[in-house]
Scaffold this active site. Structure first.
Site, mmCIF file in Angstrom:
data_model
loop_
_atom_site.group_PDB
_atom_site.id
_atom_site.type_symbol
_atom_site.label_atom_id
_atom_site.label_comp_id
_atom_site.label_asym_id
_atom_site.label_seq_id
_atom_site.Cartn_x
_atom_site.Cartn_y
_atom_site.Cartn_z
ATOM 1 N N GLY A 251 -12.785 1.623 -4.725
ATOM 2 C CA GLY A 251 -12.598 0.242 -5.261
ATOM 3 C C GLY A 251 -12.098 0.490 -6.243
ATOM 4 C CD GLU A 295 -16.609 5.437 1.373
ATOM 5 O OE1 GLU A 295 -16.612 4.183 1.471
ATOM 6 O OE2 GLU A 295 -17.674 5.504 2.687
ATOM 7 N N PRO A 296 -11.888 6.634 -2.228
ATOM 8 C CG PRO A 296 -10.815 8.282 -2.969
ATOM 9 C CD PRO A 296 -11.649 7.943 -2.439
ATOM 10 N N GLY A 297 -9.045 4.086 -1.995
ATOM 11 C CA GLY A 297 -8.089 3.726 -0.895
ATOM 12 C C GLY A 297 -6.617 3.525 -1.635
ATOM 13 N NE ARG A 334 -3.336 -6.329 -2.287
ATOM 14 C CZ ARG A 334 -3.600 -6.717 -3.933
ATOM 15 N NH1 ARG A 334 -2.157 -7.234 -4.281
ATOM 16 N NH2 ARG A 334 -4.311 -6.738 -4.323
ATOM 17 C CE1 TYR A 338 -7.989 -10.079 -0.143
ATOM 18 C CE2 TYR A 338 -6.108 -9.584 -0.119
ATOM 19 C CZ TYR A 338 -7.569 -9.412 0.382
ATOM 20 O OH TYR A 338 -7.682 -7.956 1.324
ATOM 21 C CB CYS A 366 8.302 -22.625 8.810
ATOM 22 S SG CYS A 366 9.821 -23.139 8.588
ATOM 23 C CD GLU A 367 2.797 -20.551 7.552
ATOM 24 O OE1 GLU A 367 1.670 -21.086 6.302
ATOM 25 O OE2 GLU A 367 2.253 -20.873 8.741
ATOM 26 C CE1 TYR A 396 -7.195 -2.299 2.557
ATOM 27 C CE2 TYR A 396 -7.057 -1.528 -0.337
ATOM 28 C CZ TYR A 396 -7.496 -1.346 0.549
ATOM 29 O OH TYR A 396 -8.846 -0.769 0.732
HETATM 30 C C1 LIG Z 1 -12.042 -0.664 1.565
HETATM 31 C C2 LIG Z 1 -12.881 0.404 1.203
HETATM 32 C C3 LIG Z 1 -12.810 1.315 0.994
HETATM 33 C C4 LIG Z 1 -11.486 1.338 -0.011
HETATM 34 O O1 LIG Z 1 -11.395 0.162 -1.157
HETATM 35 P P1 LIG Z 1 -10.727 1.160 -2.348
HETATM 36 O O2 LIG Z 1 -10.962 -0.726 -2.939
HETATM 37 O O3 LIG Z 1 -8.849 0.206 -1.767
HETATM 38 O O4 LIG Z 1 -10.734 1.985 -3.229
HETATM 39 C C5 LIG Z 1 -13.825 2.704 0.559
HETATM 40 N N1 LIG Z 1 -14.842 2.113 0.912
HETATM 41 C C6 LIG Z 1 -15.404 1.065 2.051
HETATM 42 C C7 LIG Z 1 -16.931 1.192 2.722
HETATM 43 C C8 LIG Z 1 -14.357 0.583 2.341
HETATM 44 O O5 LIG Z 1 -15.284 -0.796 3.049
#
Ligand SMILES: *Cc1c(COP(=O)(O)O)cnc(C)c1O
Length: 436
Positions: A251, A295-297, A334, A338, A366-367, A396
């Site tokens: 997150g 859990e970094p994305g 995105r 959002y 067409c949106e 994403y």
């Molecule tokens: C989406 C998600 C993440 C990654 O979130 P980021 O904002 O990309 O870091 C980590 N853990 C869980 C459970 C998620 O659903």
């Protein structure tokens, strides 16, 4: 903290990454095209790993942010684990040969089939299921019992803190669908002690949290960590064994424009402050060190990619102009979904200062929502045929792309070792109708 033009930079007024000009890539593969930089993925990963050195920590990359197989392989080779949300992602992890002991499975609605798939992954199954309800706990236990396995689980704690992010990506409030409340978790722990075998297919060994995405302040995480630590101590007094691990979620936000995102070093310090010393050391009551998972994305993938697009038309409409480009909301949703901001820059920059004009950058769909930027001050000299880069599109982006308007999805390109390679081909018309 990663910024939009940190890894992609102008060199002789041409946008490039690791010395590779993006114009050359567009020449070779056409547009629209996603372009990633290997170095941009690996640098923040190494920063996190280094920041947590000395702890028993694994950085589990959130696959859903960018799940290309080559990216997964590259991150796994650099020591990352994976955080998954579906059986399809587990299949990808398998192809990328990610060891099971580095995989966690998150998500509010895993199916029995996906649970079995995860229990049978590799030789040992995955490391942990992050469980989101009592009903899911029972389902996992039953599937595991039938397979004669024991599933290690973490209970996903909903710490009820406001992450102050976009409502669609906030997950740690009581009103969200995610996680289990403190009271319920305590009840589950008491049940586990009482029956010791009621749910014989599972072993509750961890807690997990994930309070939202694109967090721009550490303070909600600080609150969540405080509550998690307190709950862990409460559970350690109830469960037959103290908890073995905490999954602190992902997150962390990035800069899309000029936001100040928390530096990774400070994030790691915060983790150390809360969880660095996990219990009495040595002697009576000594515990094995607490394992920490992250859990970094986005923080790894977000500023590691751009979406290249070509201007098809400039169209004048009173006070503002439209740039109609060959990428659309199906390629990068995105902004439509959002209202999120992405910097858009010309791949070839002019030498002087161009006159600016308020401009909407839109796709051909067409949106009216098919819009990457509205009333954005941009050079009035950008014209038909020019290449633009939509920045911060590594997370994403492709993973949320679709085929709306029967548009084939763009290719994905990876810049590495001073060159580039196609890591996913552009879809063809045959791909579009496969299975119909
Ligand atoms: C989406 C998600 C993440 C990654 O979130 P980021 O904002 O990309 O870091 C980590 N853990 C869980 C459970 C998620 O659903």
């Amino acid at each position: 903290m990663s910024r939009p033009l940190q890894y992609f930079k102008y060199k002789n007024n041409g946008l490039s990454a690791d010395g590779v000009p993006l114009a050359a890539i567009a020449d070779a593969v056409g547009t629209p095209a996603y372009v990633y930089s290997e170095a941009a993925f690996l640098e923040p990963l190494r920063e996190l790993q280094k920041g947590l050195e000395g702890l028993d920590a694994t950085v589990c990359y959130a696959v859903k942010s960018n799940s290309n197989l080559t990216i997964l392989r590259m991150l796994a080779e650099a020591g990352a684990g994976m955080d998954l949300v579906s059986g399809g992602e587990l299949h990808r992890a398998g192809l990328a040969t990610v060891p099971g002991e580095r995989i966690v499975f998150s998500g509010v609605g895993k199916t029995p089939g996906e649970i079995a798939q995860a229990l049978l992954y590799g030789d040992t199954g995955i490391y942990s299921f992050n469980v989101e309800s009592v009903s899911e706990l029972e389902m996992i236990s039953e599937v595991a019992r039938k397979l004669d396995r024991r599933a290690r689980v973490a209970l996903r704690f909903n710490p009820d803190v406001d992450p102050k992010t976009h409502p669609y990506i906030s997950t740690g409030l009581r009103k969200n669908k995610f996680g289990i409340s403190r009271r319920e978790i305590v009840e589950i722990a008491r049940g586990a002690r009482r029956t010791s075998g009621g749910l014989s297919g599972i072993a509750v060994e961890g807690l997990s949290i994930h309070i939202g995405s694109q967090l721009l302040s550490l303070s909600p995480l600080n609150d969540a960590f405080t509550r998690t630590r307190a709950l862990m101590e409460e559970l350690n007094g109830i469960l037959p064994h103290p908890l073995r691990f905490l999954d602190l979620g992902g997150g962390l936000g990035i800069s899309y424009r000029n936001e100040k995102a928390p530096p990774l070093g400070r994030y790691c310090e915060l983790i150390r402050r809360h969880f660095g010393a996990s219990g009495p050391k040595g002697g009576k009551g000594a515990r094995p060190p607490l394992k920490i998972l992250l859990e970094p994305g986005r923080v790894l993938s977000g500023n590691s990619g751009v979406l290249l697009t070509t201007v098809l038309h400039r169209k004048q409409r009173g006070q503002k102009d439209f740039l109609i480009v060959d990428a659309a909301m199906n390629d990068l949703i995105r902004p439509s979904l959002y209202g999120s901001y992405h910097e858009i820059v010309p791949v070839k920059r002019s030498r002087g200062a161009d006159p600016l004009k308020r401009t909407d950058v839109v796709g051909p769909i067409c949106e009216s929502g098919d819009c990457f930027a509205s009333a954005r001050p941009m050079s009035s000299r950008i014209q038909q045929g020019d290449l633009l880069a939509i920045l911060s599109a590594g997370a994403y982006g492709f993973t949320m792309a679709g085929n709306y308007n029967s548009r084939p999805r763009p290719p994905e390109i990876l810049i590495r070792g001073g060159g580039f390679q196609v890591i996913r081909k552009r879809e063809t018309y045959e791909d579009l109708v496969r299975g119909e």
